[in-house]
Design an enzyme around this catalytic site. Structure first.
Site, PDB file in Angstrom:
ATOM      1  N   SER A  39       0.825  -1.211   0.000  1.00 12.31           N
ATOM      2  CA  SER A  39       0.000   0.000   0.000  1.00 12.31           C
ATOM      3  C   SER A  39       0.860   1.262   0.000  1.00 12.31           C
ATOM      4  O   SER A  39       1.683   1.435  -0.890  1.00 12.31           O
ATOM      5  CB  SER A  39      -0.959  -0.051   1.192  1.00 12.31           C
ATOM      6  OG  SER A  39      -1.992   0.897   1.049  1.00 12.31           O
ATOM      7  N   ASP A  93      -5.574  -3.724  -2.443  1.00 16.66           N
ATOM      8  CA  ASP A  93      -4.551  -3.405  -1.444  1.00 16.66           C
ATOM      9  C   ASP A  93      -4.008  -4.667  -0.765  1.00 16.66           C
ATOM     10  O   ASP A  93      -4.767  -5.477  -0.227  1.00 16.66           O
ATOM     11  CB  ASP A  93      -5.173  -2.480  -0.391  1.00 16.66           C
ATOM     12  CG  ASP A  93      -4.138  -1.833   0.502  1.00 16.66           C
ATOM     13  OD1 ASP A  93      -3.303  -2.559   1.060  1.00 16.66           O
ATOM     14  OD2 ASP A  93      -4.166  -0.601   0.638  1.00 16.66           O
TER      15      ASP A  93
END
Length: 567
Positions: free
Chosen positions: A337, A451
């Site tokens: 991320s 993610d």
């Protein structure tokens, strides 16, 4: 197994086997004459490096004693759990119990072993009651005793530098390896033309704790094949754009490409020969790139893993700045991320100061996560975020970055973690930052990527599995929910988070416990105090950067010296 030799046993050979048998627990109380009867039934077998001697689950019809060379015992996952050197018996339990083999044994070097067939045991057991009683006692002890397996460090003891074509520029790499420490010794075929002498030379160096560097330039000769076969780690060297023949399929080499590669050159080279890693050495960065390759090969390179955490991930900039200022040289970078974004910028060669300026302009001034949409698939369109990544990385691929890099995503279709080590930086980092519900998934072939923090917010084990040196973990989500500590200190009730904040926090809940385990794998853990920072509070940019710096400086004050030892 490559060869069995029926040379006939001399009295000296029989006594050599007897001495080795006497060191094994199951034969410790057996008289020498009975051991000689077993020794006379043995035969000599040669195993080539990388060949398997025993497979887990095989019938136990013989046992062995290492005469010369080196073997490894492999665990269930293929990891090395024990080394077997000259004079060590192995595989003795299965023939005595009648059970299948409980481990796989593979040759690390060309190895000679004495093979003692099960029939010899049976004959001696039938004729010698004392031997039978000794075996019963020994087996009882083996069952009752707890014998933990030995974990063997992965530092290579034999490194082969192989030229893939005529004129490949391998000399600077050899020079860097041999000056990397006083326990690194250069060996070549001119010392002897006999492979048996080559093996003895390697055994002597390993016994002394030295690392041997072998160099070979002609793929047609026996020395080249020996170097390819015997190495713990093979480094293949080629000029960018040169044509070459691949090494053996199980070699798994590091590839060093010298010169200025054309776009896609690395991917084309890896199509010819899959590699465990690659290193680009161009005129501008030749010394640094070669030293980085040497550290990775020797297992002394420092890696950094950066967690996800939205705006809290800005703290990674301060942590990297503190590492740089303390003299820690980072060779490998991985992340999830926001950690994937900061890590990719660092892997591209940008300094912490440049990353700080660049991301302040992108995240604070341009606000890439503010293009809200009607929530059919996600709350934002992610067009601004993609435009940001395209400005930062363009058409760059992961394999073209200056430092080794990976990032992690989660595949919605298969519910599996995906590790990206090649391909478009924009695609990989963009997918790693796509929080479910907030940003749309990124399609990559049949995969729907989101993610990586959904499954693994701190992928330390991905980097630790490379066995290339110490790992520093920077975890910006380790201190609990935003506002929790501040509210507890003030005695007031925590304010309810927004829907975006709720989605962001919820997406990483499943990986929180995993992150705790991952920090334990790291050599050093850096945990900034950011519990009162919301995951979308990018406006607190400078404050968050400084929190990362303070946490890294505090951790480095008690860091092991191996993080600062750079050849």
């Amino acid at each position: 197994m490559s060869d069995e030799r029926d040379d006939g046993l001399s009295g000296e050979s029989i006594e050599e086997i007897v001495d080795a048998l006497a060191t094994a627990a199951v034969f410790a109380s057996v008289d020498p004459e009975t051991l000689r009867r077993l020794a006379r039934a043995s035969r000599l077998v040669t195993i080539r490096a990388r060949d398997v001697v025993l497979h887990r689950g095989d019938a136990g019809d013989a046992f062995y004693i290492v005469r010369s060379g080196l073997l490894e015992v492999l665990g269930d996952g293929g990891e090395r759990v024990r080394l077997l050197r000259a004079g060590v018996p192995f595989g003795e339990l299965a023939p005595l119990t009648g059970e299948a083999r409980n481990a796989t044994v593979r040759a690390v070097r060309d190895t000679d072993v004495w093979l003692l067939p099960q029939q010899a045991f049976n004959a001696v057991l039938d004729s010698d009651p004392g031997f039978a009683r000794a075996m019963v006692r020994a087996l009882a002890n083996l069952v009752n005793e707890s014998r933990p397996e030995l974990h063997v460090a992965a530092r290579p003891r034999v490194i082969s530098i192989l030229s893939l074509h005529a004129g490949a520029p391998f000399a600077p790499l050899v020079d860097a390896l041999t000056r990397s420490g006083d326990r690194v010794q250069l060996c070549d075929a001119s010392e002897s033309g006999d492979p048996a002498d080559w093996i003895k030379r390697l055994e002597a160096l390993e016994h002394a704790g030295d690392t041997a560097v072998l160099v070979a330039t002609d793929q047609r000769d026996e020395w080249f094949r020996f170097c390819e076969r015997e190495a713990d780690r093979v480094v293949a060297v080629a000029a960018c754009g040169a044509r070459f023949e691949p090494l053996a399929a199980d070699t798994n080499p590091d590839l060093v490409l010298c010169g200025n590669p054309a776009p896609g050159a690395i991917a084309r080279a890896q199509d010819v020969m899959p590699t465990r890693s690659h290193h680009l050495v161009d005129a501008a960065s030749s010394r640094d790139a070669i030293d980085r390759a040497v550290r990775r090969v020797l297992g002394t390179s420092v890696g950094v893993v950066l967690s996800g955490g939205g705006a809290r991930g800005i703290a990674h900039i301060g942590a990297l700045a503190a590492l740089h200022d303390a003299g820690v040289v980072v060779d490998r970078i991985g992340g999830t991320s926001m950690g994937a974004l900061v890590g990719a910028l660092a892997a591209s060669g940008r300094s912490p100061a440049t990353i700080r300026t660049t991301l302040h302009a992108e995240l604070v001034d341009r606000k890439p996560f503010a293009d809200y949409a009607i929530p059919r698939v996600s709350l934002i369109r992610a067009g601004r975020a993609r435009a940001m990544l395209e400005r930062l990385f363009g058409d760059t691929t992961i394999e073209e970055l200056a430092r080794n890099y990976f990032c992690v995503t989660a595949d919605l279709a298969s519910a599996e973690r995906v590790v990206h080590r090649s391909g478009s930086v924009v695609l990989a980092v963009g997918a790693s930052m796509s929080l479910p519900g907030i940003a749309p998934p990124v399609r990559d072939g049949r995969r729907l990527l989101v993610d990586g923090g959904v499954l693994d917010n701190l992928p330390v084990e991905v980097m630790a599995a490379e066995n290339e040196g110490p790992v520093i973990a920077v975890d910006v989500l380790a201190r609990g929910a935003p506002g929790a500590r501040r509210a507890a200190r003030s005695g007031r009730q925590a304010q309810l988070p927004s829907i975006v904040e709720t989605l962001a926090r919820s997406s990483t809940l499943a990986s929180r416990g995993r992150a705790d385990q991952q920090r334990e794998l790291a050599t050093l853990a850096v945990v900034p105090e950011l519990s009162d920072v919301g995951l979308l509070e990018f406006a607190r940019f400078d404050e968050i950067v400084e929190a990362g710096r303070r946490a890294a400086e505090a951790a480095l004050a008690e860091a092991p010296t191996q993080l600062f030892a750079h050849p």
